[in-house]
Write an enzyme that holds these catalytic residues in place. Sequence first.
Site, short mmCIF file in Angstrom:
data_model
loop_
_atom_site.label_atom_id
_atom_site.label_comp_id
_atom_site.label_asym_id
_atom_site.label_seq_id
_atom_site.Cartn_x
_atom_site.Cartn_y
_atom_site.Cartn_z
N PHE A 11 -11.76 -2.68 1.54
CA PHE A 11 -10.98 -3.39 2.58
C PHE A 11 -10.39 -2.59 3.69
N LEU A 33 -19.50 0.45 -4.89
CA LEU A 33 -19.21 -1.02 -5.18
C LEU A 33 -18.42 -1.29 -6.11
N PHE A 79 -10.99 7.21 0.87
CA PHE A 79 -10.34 5.62 0.29
C PHE A 79 -10.65 5.41 -1.12
N SER A 123 0.39 5.94 -0.40
CA SER A 123 1.09 4.86 -0.19
C SER A 123 2.61 4.90 -0.19
N TYR A 148 -0.98 3.81 -11.49
CA TYR A 148 -1.81 3.91 -10.10
C TYR A 148 -0.77 4.64 -9.03
N LYS A 152 -1.09 8.38 -7.15
CA LYS A 152 -1.15 9.02 -5.65
C LYS A 152 -0.08 9.94 -5.66
N ASN A 178 2.44 -2.04 3.71
CA ASN A 178 1.61 -3.11 3.07
C ASN A 178 0.59 -3.77 4.05
N LEU A 199 0.85 -9.90 -2.24
CA LEU A 199 1.29 -11.31 -1.84
C LEU A 199 0.53 -12.02 -0.74
N ARG A 291 9.95 -9.16 -10.34
CA ARG A 291 8.54 -8.49 -11.00
C ARG A 291 9.35 -7.06 -11.08
N ASP A 294 9.26 -3.53 -8.93
CA ASP A 294 9.40 -3.93 -7.33
C ASP A 294 10.91 -3.48 -6.78
P1 NAD Z 1 -10.61 -1.28 -2.13
O1 NAD Z 1 -10.73 -1.67 -3.63
O2 NAD Z 1 -10.95 -2.65 -1.34
O3 NAD Z 1 -11.44 -0.03 -1.55
C1 NAD Z 1 -11.80 0.97 -2.45
C2 NAD Z 1 -12.97 1.04 -2.48
O4 NAD Z 1 -13.53 2.43 -3.30
C3 NAD Z 1 -14.22 0.08 -2.95
O5 NAD Z 1 -15.09 -0.22 -2.02
C4 NAD Z 1 -14.32 0.59 -4.32
O6 NAD Z 1 -15.71 -0.05 -4.57
C5 NAD Z 1 -14.65 2.07 -3.96
N1 NAD Z 1 -14.37 2.97 -5.13
C6 NAD Z 1 -13.54 2.91 -6.25
N2 NAD Z 1 -13.74 4.11 -7.20
C7 NAD Z 1 -14.94 4.46 -6.63
C8 NAD Z 1 -15.62 5.91 -7.04
N3 NAD Z 1 -15.38 6.23 -8.20
N4 NAD Z 1 -16.57 6.25 -6.32
C9 NAD Z 1 -17.14 5.57 -5.34
N5 NAD Z 1 -16.36 4.23 -4.58
C10 NAD Z 1 -15.36 4.00 -5.46
O7 NAD Z 1 -9.05 -1.11 -1.82
P2 NAD Z 1 -8.42 -0.68 -0.28
O8 NAD Z 1 -7.47 -1.78 -0.23
O9 NAD Z 1 -9.29 -0.91 0.68
O10 NAD Z 1 -7.81 0.67 -0.71
C11 NAD Z 1 -8.29 1.80 -0.01
C12 NAD Z 1 -7.46 3.00 -0.34
O11 NAD Z 1 -6.02 2.86 0.25
C13 NAD Z 1 -7.16 3.43 -2.03
O12 NAD Z 1 -7.06 4.52 -2.00
C14 NAD Z 1 -5.89 2.46 -2.28
O13 NAD Z 1 -5.14 3.11 -3.29
C15 NAD Z 1 -5.18 2.89 -0.84
N6 NAD Z 1 -4.13 1.91 -0.61
C16 NAD Z 1 -4.37 0.73 -0.72
C17 NAD Z 1 -2.93 -0.04 -0.38
C18 NAD Z 1 -3.41 -1.66 -0.19
O14 NAD Z 1 -2.26 -2.55 -0.30
N7 NAD Z 1 -4.58 -2.23 -0.05
C19 NAD Z 1 -1.78 0.30 0.10
C20 NAD Z 1 -1.66 2.00 -0.30
C21 NAD Z 1 -2.90 2.74 -0.41
C1 UD1 Z 2 2.29 -3.32 -4.61
C2 UD1 Z 2 2.43 -2.31 -5.69
C3 UD1 Z 2 2.22 -1.00 -4.93
C4 UD1 Z 2 1.13 -0.87 -4.22
C5 UD1 Z 2 0.94 -2.20 -3.21
C6 UD1 Z 2 -0.49 -2.22 -2.49
C7 UD1 Z 2 4.00 -3.06 -7.26
C8 UD1 Z 2 5.16 -2.91 -8.11
N1 UD1 Z 2 3.80 -2.32 -6.18
O1 UD1 Z 2 3.53 -3.04 -3.60
O2 UD1 Z 2 2.33 0.13 -5.57
O3 UD1 Z 2 0.95 0.38 -3.36
O4 UD1 Z 2 1.22 -3.30 -4.00
O5 UD1 Z 2 -1.52 -2.62 -3.27
O6 UD1 Z 2 3.01 -3.71 -8.05
N2 UD1 Z 2 5.41 -11.24 -4.21
C9 UD1 Z 2 5.82 -12.25 -4.77
N3 UD1 Z 2 4.63 -13.20 -5.27
C10 UD1 Z 2 3.43 -12.60 -5.47
C11 UD1 Z 2 3.24 -11.41 -4.87
C12 UD1 Z 2 4.20 -10.55 -4.41
O7 UD1 Z 2 6.66 -12.62 -4.47
O8 UD1 Z 2 2.62 -13.59 -5.98
C13 UD1 Z 2 6.49 -10.43 -3.48
C14 UD1 Z 2 6.60 -9.10 -4.36
O9 UD1 Z 2 7.68 -9.26 -5.37
C15 UD1 Z 2 7.05 -8.13 -3.24
C16 UD1 Z 2 6.43 -8.74 -1.85
O10 UD1 Z 2 5.86 -10.10 -2.14
O11 UD1 Z 2 8.51 -8.37 -2.81
C17 UD1 Z 2 4.99 -7.76 -1.61
O12 UD1 Z 2 4.47 -7.81 -3.09
P1 UD1 Z 2 2.78 -7.01 -3.02
O13 UD1 Z 2 2.03 -7.46 -1.82
O14 UD1 Z 2 2.44 -7.07 -4.35
O15 UD1 Z 2 3.33 -5.62 -2.33
P2 UD1 Z 2 4.31 -4.31 -2.99
O16 UD1 Z 2 4.95 -5.02 -4.28
O17 UD1 Z 2 5.14 -3.94 -1.89
#
Ligand code: NAD
Ligand code: UD1
Length: 332
Positions: A11, A33, A79, A123, A148, A152, A178, A199, A291, A294
Amino acid sequence: MRVLVTGGAGFIGSHTVVALMEAGHEPVVLDNLSNSRASVIRRVGEITGSAPEFHEMDIRDQEALTELASQGFDACVHFAALKAVGESVEQPIRYYENNVAGTISLLSVLLETGIENFVFSSSATVYGIPQSLPMTEDMPIGEATNPYGQSKIMMEQVLADVQIANPTWSVSLLRYFNPVGAHHSSLIGEDPRGIPNNLMPYVAQVAEGRLPKLRVFGGDYPTPDGTGIRDFIHVVDLAAGHVAALEGLAGKPGVHIHNLGTGRGHSVLELVSAYEGASGQPIPYEIVERRAGDVAESWADVSKARSELGWATERDLIDMCRDSWGWQSRAK
Ligand code: NAD
Ligand code: UD1
Protein backbone atom coordinates in the site's frame (compact mmCIF):
# COMPACT_ATOMS: atom_id res chain seq x y z
CA MET A 1 18.98 8.43 -6.61
CA ARG A 2 18.77 4.71 -7.27
CA VAL A 3 16.69 3.39 -4.40
CA LEU A 4 16.04 -0.16 -3.24
CA VAL A 5 12.42 -0.26 -2.04
CA THR A 6 11.52 -3.31 0.05
CA GLY A 7 7.78 -3.98 0.23
CA GLY A 8 7.36 -1.65 -2.75
CA ALA A 9 4.32 -3.52 -4.09
CA GLY A 10 2.37 -2.82 -0.88
CA PHE A 11 0.00 0.00 0.00
CA ILE A 12 2.43 2.71 1.14
CA GLY A 13 5.36 1.32 -0.87
CA SER A 14 3.56 1.51 -4.22
CA HIS A 15 2.54 5.13 -3.67
CA THR A 16 6.10 5.96 -2.64
CA VAL A 17 7.48 4.28 -5.77
CA VAL A 18 5.19 6.54 -7.85
CA ALA A 19 6.38 9.61 -5.91
CA LEU A 20 10.04 8.62 -6.32
CA MET A 21 9.64 8.13 -10.07
CA GLU A 22 7.76 11.41 -10.44
CA ALA A 23 10.62 13.15 -8.59
CA GLY A 24 13.13 11.72 -11.08
CA HIS A 25 14.57 8.94 -8.93
CA GLU A 26 15.01 5.30 -9.89
CA PRO A 27 13.27 2.94 -7.46
CA VAL A 28 13.91 -0.80 -7.71
CA VAL A 29 11.17 -2.81 -6.02
CA LEU A 30 11.73 -5.94 -3.96
CA ASP A 31 8.65 -7.71 -2.56
CA ASN A 32 7.72 -11.30 -1.74
CA LEU A 33 4.07 -10.54 -2.60
CA SER A 34 2.91 -12.02 0.71
CA ASN A 35 0.44 -9.13 1.05
CA SER A 36 0.35 -7.64 -2.44
CA ARG A 37 0.11 -8.52 -6.11
CA ALA A 38 2.52 -8.23 -9.02
CA SER A 39 -0.17 -6.35 -11.00
CA VAL A 40 0.55 -3.33 -8.74
CA ILE A 41 3.87 -2.88 -10.54
CA ARG A 42 2.12 -2.69 -13.91
CA ARG A 43 -0.36 -0.20 -12.48
CA VAL A 44 2.47 1.96 -11.14
CA GLY A 45 3.76 1.91 -14.72
CA GLU A 46 0.37 3.10 -15.99
CA ILE A 47 0.57 6.08 -13.64
CA THR A 48 4.19 7.03 -14.26
CA GLY A 49 4.65 5.97 -17.89
CA SER A 50 7.08 3.11 -17.20
CA ALA A 51 6.96 0.22 -14.76
CA PRO A 52 9.75 0.13 -12.16
CA GLU A 53 12.25 -2.74 -12.03
CA PHE A 54 10.72 -5.48 -9.87
CA HIS A 55 12.21 -8.47 -8.06
CA GLU A 56 9.97 -11.03 -6.38
CA MET A 57 12.19 -11.71 -3.40
CA ASP A 58 12.11 -12.11 0.37
CA ILE A 59 14.22 -9.78 2.52
CA ARG A 60 15.38 -12.89 4.41
CA ASP A 61 16.90 -14.44 1.26
CA GLN A 62 20.42 -13.16 1.93
CA GLU A 63 22.02 -14.65 -1.16
CA ALA A 64 19.53 -13.17 -3.64
CA LEU A 65 19.48 -9.89 -1.75
CA THR A 66 23.28 -9.58 -1.76
CA GLU A 67 23.34 -10.14 -5.50
CA LEU A 68 20.70 -7.46 -6.05
CA ALA A 69 22.18 -4.96 -3.58
CA SER A 70 25.62 -5.36 -5.19
CA GLN A 71 24.24 -3.74 -8.33
CA GLY A 72 24.70 -0.41 -6.57
CA PHE A 73 22.14 1.74 -4.75
CA ASP A 74 22.24 5.16 -3.14
CA ALA A 75 19.60 4.32 -0.53
CA CYS A 76 17.13 1.77 0.78
CA VAL A 77 13.54 2.50 1.83
CA HIS A 78 12.30 -0.39 3.95
CA PHE A 79 8.54 -1.04 3.98
CA ALA A 80 8.52 -4.85 3.97
CA ALA A 81 6.77 -6.09 7.10
CA LEU A 82 3.70 -7.91 8.33
CA LYS A 83 1.30 -5.40 9.85
CA ALA A 84 -1.90 -6.99 11.22
CA VAL A 85 -1.99 -6.21 14.95
CA GLY A 86 -4.42 -9.00 15.95
CA GLU A 87 -2.54 -11.59 13.89
CA SER A 88 0.71 -10.55 15.57
CA VAL A 89 -0.78 -11.46 18.96
CA GLU A 90 -1.65 -14.95 17.68
CA GLN A 91 1.56 -15.51 15.70
CA PRO A 92 4.34 -13.61 17.51
CA ILE A 93 7.17 -15.76 16.17
CA ARG A 94 6.06 -15.20 12.58
CA TYR A 95 5.98 -11.45 13.20
CA TYR A 96 9.35 -11.21 14.93
CA GLU A 97 10.85 -13.54 12.32
CA ASN A 98 9.58 -11.57 9.35
CA ASN A 99 9.85 -8.04 10.73
CA VAL A 100 12.80 -8.11 13.13
CA ALA A 101 14.93 -10.97 11.78
CA GLY A 102 14.05 -9.85 8.23
CA THR A 103 15.25 -6.31 8.93
CA ILE A 104 18.46 -7.60 10.51
CA SER A 105 19.09 -9.76 7.47
CA LEU A 106 18.51 -6.76 5.20
CA LEU A 107 20.79 -4.54 7.30
CA SER A 108 23.63 -7.04 7.17
CA VAL A 109 23.43 -7.08 3.37
CA LEU A 110 23.39 -3.27 3.23
CA LEU A 111 26.46 -3.14 5.48
CA GLU A 112 28.23 -5.62 3.24
CA THR A 113 27.33 -3.78 0.03
CA GLY A 114 27.94 -0.25 1.36
CA ILE A 115 24.40 1.19 1.14
CA GLU A 116 24.42 3.80 3.91
CA ASN A 117 21.19 5.75 3.52
CA PHE A 118 18.22 4.02 5.12
CA VAL A 119 14.59 5.08 5.51
CA PHE A 120 12.44 3.03 7.87
CA SER A 121 8.63 2.71 8.15
CA SER A 122 7.97 3.24 11.82
CA SER A 123 4.69 4.04 13.48
CA ALA A 124 3.11 6.35 16.03
CA THR A 125 2.40 3.11 17.88
CA VAL A 126 5.95 3.35 19.35
CA TYR A 127 4.75 6.22 21.58
CA GLY A 128 2.29 3.93 23.40
CA ILE A 129 -0.20 5.95 25.45
CA PRO A 130 0.74 9.55 24.62
CA GLN A 131 1.93 11.58 27.60
CA SER A 132 0.73 14.77 25.94
CA LEU A 133 -0.74 15.96 22.66
CA PRO A 134 0.28 16.65 20.00
CA MET A 135 2.91 13.90 20.01
CA THR A 136 6.49 15.08 19.54
CA GLU A 137 9.48 13.07 18.42
CA ASP A 138 11.30 13.60 21.72
CA MET A 139 8.56 11.90 23.74
CA PRO A 140 9.83 8.69 25.31
CA ILE A 141 9.08 5.39 23.61
CA GLY A 142 6.05 3.82 25.26
CA GLU A 143 4.87 0.32 26.02
CA ALA A 144 3.80 -1.75 23.05
CA THR A 145 0.48 -3.53 23.50
CA ASN A 146 1.17 -6.18 20.85
CA PRO A 147 4.07 -7.93 19.04
CA TYR A 148 3.59 -5.80 15.91
CA GLY A 149 4.14 -2.59 17.88
CA GLN A 150 6.98 -4.23 19.80
CA SER A 151 8.66 -5.19 16.52
CA LYS A 152 8.68 -1.51 15.47
CA ILE A 153 10.24 -0.47 18.81
CA MET A 154 12.86 -3.22 18.52
CA MET A 155 13.77 -2.25 14.95
CA GLU A 156 14.15 1.43 15.86
CA GLN A 157 16.58 0.33 18.57
CA VAL A 158 18.51 -1.97 16.23
CA LEU A 159 18.81 0.85 13.69
CA ALA A 160 20.05 3.31 16.31
CA ASP A 161 22.75 0.82 17.35
CA VAL A 162 23.74 0.12 13.74
CA GLN A 163 24.11 3.86 13.19
CA ILE A 164 26.37 4.20 16.25
CA ALA A 165 28.57 1.39 14.97
CA ASN A 166 28.56 2.90 11.45
CA PRO A 167 28.71 6.65 12.01
CA THR A 168 28.55 7.52 8.32
CA TRP A 169 25.07 5.98 8.05
CA SER A 170 22.00 8.16 7.68
CA VAL A 171 18.98 6.49 9.28
CA SER A 172 15.58 8.08 8.89
CA LEU A 173 12.84 6.80 11.21
CA LEU A 174 9.49 7.92 9.85
CA ARG A 175 6.70 7.53 12.39
CA TYR A 176 3.48 7.33 10.43
CA PHE A 177 0.20 8.29 12.03
CA ASN A 178 -2.86 6.78 10.26
CA PRO A 179 -2.26 6.33 6.53
CA VAL A 180 -5.46 6.15 4.46
CA GLY A 181 -6.80 6.97 1.00
CA ALA A 182 -5.52 5.92 -2.40
CA HIS A 183 -3.99 7.35 -5.56
CA HIS A 184 -6.47 9.67 -7.29
CA SER A 185 -6.17 7.59 -10.48
CA SER A 186 -7.85 4.70 -8.59
CA LEU A 187 -5.15 2.43 -10.04
CA ILE A 188 -3.46 1.70 -6.69
CA GLY A 189 -4.76 1.66 -3.13
CA GLU A 190 -5.09 -0.48 -0.05
CA ASP A 191 -6.19 -4.02 -0.75
CA PRO A 192 -6.72 -5.77 2.60
CA ARG A 193 -7.25 -9.52 2.58
CA GLY A 194 -10.25 -10.72 4.56
CA ILE A 195 -12.12 -8.43 6.91
CA PRO A 196 -10.23 -5.15 7.39
CA ASN A 197 -8.85 -4.32 10.84
CA ASN A 198 -8.38 -0.62 10.26
CA LEU A 199 -11.09 1.99 10.23
CA MET A 200 -11.10 3.47 6.75
CA PRO A 201 -10.90 0.21 4.77
CA TYR A 202 -13.71 -1.12 6.96
CA VAL A 203 -15.83 1.98 6.36
CA ALA A 204 -15.10 1.70 2.62
CA GLN A 205 -16.48 -1.84 2.54
CA VAL A 206 -19.58 -0.79 4.49
CA ALA A 207 -20.14 2.03 1.96
CA GLU A 208 -19.80 -0.50 -0.85
CA GLY A 209 -22.35 -2.79 0.81
CA ARG A 210 -19.87 -5.64 1.35
CA LEU A 211 -20.12 -5.34 5.11
CA PRO A 212 -23.43 -4.53 6.81
CA LYS A 213 -22.31 -2.00 9.39
CA LEU A 214 -19.38 -0.46 11.19
CA ARG A 215 -18.75 -1.26 14.82
CA VAL A 216 -17.42 1.89 16.48
CA PHE A 217 -15.06 0.77 19.22
CA GLY A 218 -15.92 2.96 22.22
CA GLY A 219 -18.30 5.89 22.56
CA ASP A 220 -17.16 6.94 26.02
CA TYR A 221 -13.67 8.32 25.41
CA PRO A 222 -12.95 11.77 26.87
CA THR A 223 -13.31 13.35 23.42
CA PRO A 224 -15.96 15.78 22.11
CA ASP A 225 -18.15 13.05 20.57
CA GLY A 226 -16.89 10.17 22.75
CA THR A 227 -15.15 8.30 19.90
CA GLY A 228 -11.41 7.88 19.33
CA ILE A 229 -9.42 10.60 17.60
CA ARG A 230 -6.68 9.90 15.06
CA ASP A 231 -4.41 11.84 12.74
CA PHE A 232 -5.41 10.43 9.34
CA ILE A 233 -2.88 11.14 6.59
CA HIS A 234 -3.42 10.74 2.85
CA VAL A 235 -1.09 8.05 1.52
CA VAL A 236 0.03 10.33 -1.33
CA ASP A 237 1.16 12.96 1.20
CA LEU A 238 2.87 10.20 3.18
CA ALA A 239 4.66 9.03 0.03
CA ALA A 240 5.90 12.58 -0.58
CA GLY A 241 7.29 12.54 2.97
CA HIS A 242 9.58 9.65 2.00
CA VAL A 243 10.92 11.54 -1.01
CA ALA A 244 11.53 14.58 1.22
CA ALA A 245 13.32 12.40 3.79
CA LEU A 246 15.52 10.80 1.15
CA GLU A 247 16.40 14.05 -0.54
CA GLY A 248 16.92 15.92 2.72
CA LEU A 249 18.76 13.32 4.76
CA ALA A 250 20.80 11.16 2.38
CA GLY A 251 24.44 11.75 3.16
CA LYS A 252 23.64 13.39 6.52
CA PRO A 253 24.96 11.00 9.15
CA GLY A 254 22.80 10.32 12.19
CA VAL A 255 19.45 8.97 13.29
CA HIS A 256 16.72 11.34 12.13
CA ILE A 257 13.24 10.91 13.59
CA HIS A 258 10.15 12.51 12.05
CA ASN A 259 6.44 12.23 12.60
CA LEU A 260 4.44 12.02 9.40
CA GLY A 261 0.89 13.19 10.00
CA THR A 262 -1.29 16.20 9.26
CA GLY A 263 -1.10 17.60 12.79
CA ARG A 264 -4.91 17.42 13.05
CA GLY A 265 -7.09 14.85 14.75
CA HIS A 266 -10.48 13.64 13.54
CA SER A 267 -12.87 11.42 15.46
CA VAL A 268 -14.20 8.09 14.20
CA LEU A 269 -17.66 9.66 13.73
CA GLU A 270 -16.21 12.64 11.84
CA LEU A 271 -14.56 10.20 9.45
CA VAL A 272 -17.83 8.27 9.04
CA SER A 273 -19.69 11.45 8.23
CA ALA A 274 -17.00 12.65 5.77
CA TYR A 275 -17.08 9.26 4.06
CA GLU A 276 -20.85 9.38 3.71
CA GLY A 277 -20.45 12.78 2.07
CA ALA A 278 -17.70 11.65 -0.28
CA SER A 279 -19.36 8.39 -1.31
CA GLY A 280 -23.01 9.41 -1.22
CA GLN A 281 -23.62 6.10 0.57
CA PRO A 282 -25.05 5.58 4.07
CA ILE A 283 -22.62 4.10 6.64
CA PRO A 284 -24.71 2.34 9.29
CA TYR A 285 -22.86 1.96 12.58
CA GLU A 286 -23.31 0.88 16.17
CA ILE A 287 -21.23 1.88 19.15
CA VAL A 288 -19.72 -1.11 20.94
CA GLU A 289 -17.09 -1.73 23.63
CA ARG A 290 -13.66 -0.15 23.39
CA ARG A 291 -11.04 -2.25 21.56
CA ALA A 292 -8.21 -3.50 23.79
CA GLY A 293 -4.97 -1.61 23.25
CA ASP A 294 -6.55 1.49 21.67
CA VAL A 295 -5.58 4.97 22.83
CA ALA A 296 -8.23 7.69 23.10
CA GLU A 297 -6.44 10.31 21.06
CA SER A 298 -3.43 10.50 18.82
CA TRP A 299 -2.18 13.28 16.63
CA ALA A 300 1.20 14.46 15.53
CA ASP A 301 3.29 17.52 16.07
CA VAL A 302 4.52 17.93 12.51
CA SER A 303 6.70 20.99 12.99
CA LYS A 304 9.96 18.99 12.90
CA ALA A 305 9.12 17.39 9.55
CA ARG A 306 8.07 20.77 8.21
CA SER A 307 11.22 22.60 9.26
CA GLU A 308 13.79 19.86 8.65
CA LEU A 309 12.33 18.14 5.59
CA GLY A 310 10.40 21.05 4.09
CA TRP A 311 7.42 18.72 3.89
CA ALA A 312 3.79 19.22 4.84
CA THR A 313 0.55 17.50 3.91
CA GLU A 314 -1.68 19.01 1.23
CA ARG A 315 -4.77 16.79 1.42
CA ASP A 316 -7.60 16.87 3.96
CA LEU A 317 -10.08 14.32 5.28
CA ILE A 318 -12.49 14.93 2.39
CA ASP A 319 -9.70 14.19 -0.13
CA MET A 320 -8.81 11.01 1.78
CA CYS A 321 -12.42 9.78 1.75
CA ARG A 322 -12.96 10.74 -1.90
CA ASP A 323 -9.83 8.93 -3.10
CA SER A 324 -10.51 5.90 -0.89
CA TRP A 325 -14.03 5.70 -2.35
CA GLY A 326 -12.70 6.12 -5.92
CA TRP A 327 -10.46 3.12 -5.33
CA GLN A 328 -13.10 1.08 -3.48
CA SER A 329 -15.80 1.64 -6.10
CA ARG A 330 -13.53 1.22 -9.14
CA ALA A 331 -14.54 -1.22 -11.84
CA LYS A 332 -13.08 -4.50 -10.55
P1 NAD B 1 1.51 -3.69 3.05
O1 NAD B 1 1.26 -5.03 3.63
O2 NAD B 1 0.55 -3.19 2.01
O3 NAD B 1 2.98 -3.64 2.43
C1 NAD B 1 4.05 -4.38 2.94
C2 NAD B 1 4.68 -5.12 1.77
O4 NAD B 1 5.80 -5.86 2.24
C3 NAD B 1 3.73 -6.12 1.11
O5 NAD B 1 3.70 -5.89 -0.29
C4 NAD B 1 4.33 -7.48 1.45
O6 NAD B 1 4.10 -8.42 0.41
C5 NAD B 1 5.80 -7.13 1.63
N1 NAD B 1 6.54 -8.03 2.54
C6 NAD B 1 6.20 -8.43 3.78
N2 NAD B 1 7.15 -9.24 4.29
C7 NAD B 1 8.13 -9.34 3.34
C8 NAD B 1 9.36 -10.02 3.27
N3 NAD B 1 9.77 -10.81 4.27
N4 NAD B 1 10.11 -9.89 2.15
C9 NAD B 1 9.69 -9.14 1.13
N5 NAD B 1 8.52 -8.47 1.13
C10 NAD B 1 7.75 -8.57 2.22
O7 NAD B 1 1.60 -2.65 4.25
P2 NAD B 1 1.71 -1.06 4.23
O8 NAD B 1 0.48 -0.53 4.87
O9 NAD B 1 2.10 -0.57 2.90
O10 NAD B 1 2.89 -0.86 5.28
C11 NAD B 1 4.22 -0.62 4.88
C12 NAD B 1 5.09 -0.41 6.09
O11 NAD B 1 4.57 0.68 6.85
C13 NAD B 1 5.11 -1.59 7.05
O12 NAD B 1 6.43 -1.68 7.59
C14 NAD B 1 4.13 -1.21 8.12
O13 NAD B 1 4.41 -1.84 9.34
C15 NAD B 1 4.38 0.28 8.20
N6 NAD B 1 3.26 1.03 8.76
C16 NAD B 1 2.03 0.93 8.18
C17 NAD B 1 0.95 1.64 8.72
C18 NAD B 1 -0.43 1.52 8.11
O14 NAD B 1 -1.40 1.96 8.73
N7 NAD B 1 -0.60 1.00 6.89
C19 NAD B 1 1.14 2.45 9.85
C20 NAD B 1 2.41 2.55 10.40
C21 NAD B 1 3.47 1.84 9.85
C1 UD1 C 1 -3.93 0.50 14.53
C2 UD1 C 1 -2.96 -0.28 15.40
C3 UD1 C 1 -1.57 0.32 15.25
C4 UD1 C 1 -1.14 0.35 13.80
C5 UD1 C 1 -2.20 1.11 12.98
C6 UD1 C 1 -1.92 1.09 11.52
C7 UD1 C 1 -4.20 -1.21 17.29
C8 UD1 C 1 -4.41 -1.16 18.76
N1 UD1 C 1 -3.39 -0.26 16.79
O1 UD1 C 1 -3.95 1.85 14.95
O2 UD1 C 1 -0.64 -0.46 15.98
O3 UD1 C 1 0.10 1.01 13.65
O4 UD1 C 1 -3.49 0.48 13.19
O5 UD1 C 1 -2.00 -0.19 10.99
O6 UD1 C 1 -4.73 -2.08 16.60
N2 UD1 C 1 -12.14 1.70 14.81
C9 UD1 C 1 -13.49 1.42 14.95
N3 UD1 C 1 -14.02 0.36 14.27
C10 UD1 C 1 -13.26 -0.42 13.43
C11 UD1 C 1 -11.88 -0.11 13.29
C12 UD1 C 1 -11.36 0.94 14.01
O7 UD1 C 1 -14.19 2.10 15.69
O8 UD1 C 1 -13.80 -1.37 12.84
C13 UD1 C 1 -11.58 2.86 15.55
C14 UD1 C 1 -10.48 2.49 16.53
O9 UD1 C 1 -11.02 2.18 17.76
C15 UD1 C 1 -9.64 3.79 16.54
C16 UD1 C 1 -9.81 4.35 15.12
O10 UD1 C 1 -11.00 3.73 14.60
O11 UD1 C 1 -10.20 4.71 17.44
C17 UD1 C 1 -8.64 4.03 14.19
O12 UD1 C 1 -8.43 2.62 14.22
P1 UD1 C 1 -7.35 1.91 13.24
O13 UD1 C 1 -7.62 2.33 11.83
O14 UD1 C 1 -7.38 0.45 13.53
O15 UD1 C 1 -5.97 2.55 13.66
P2 UD1 C 1 -5.26 2.66 15.09
O16 UD1 C 1 -6.06 2.04 16.15
O17 UD1 C 1 -4.87 4.07 15.28
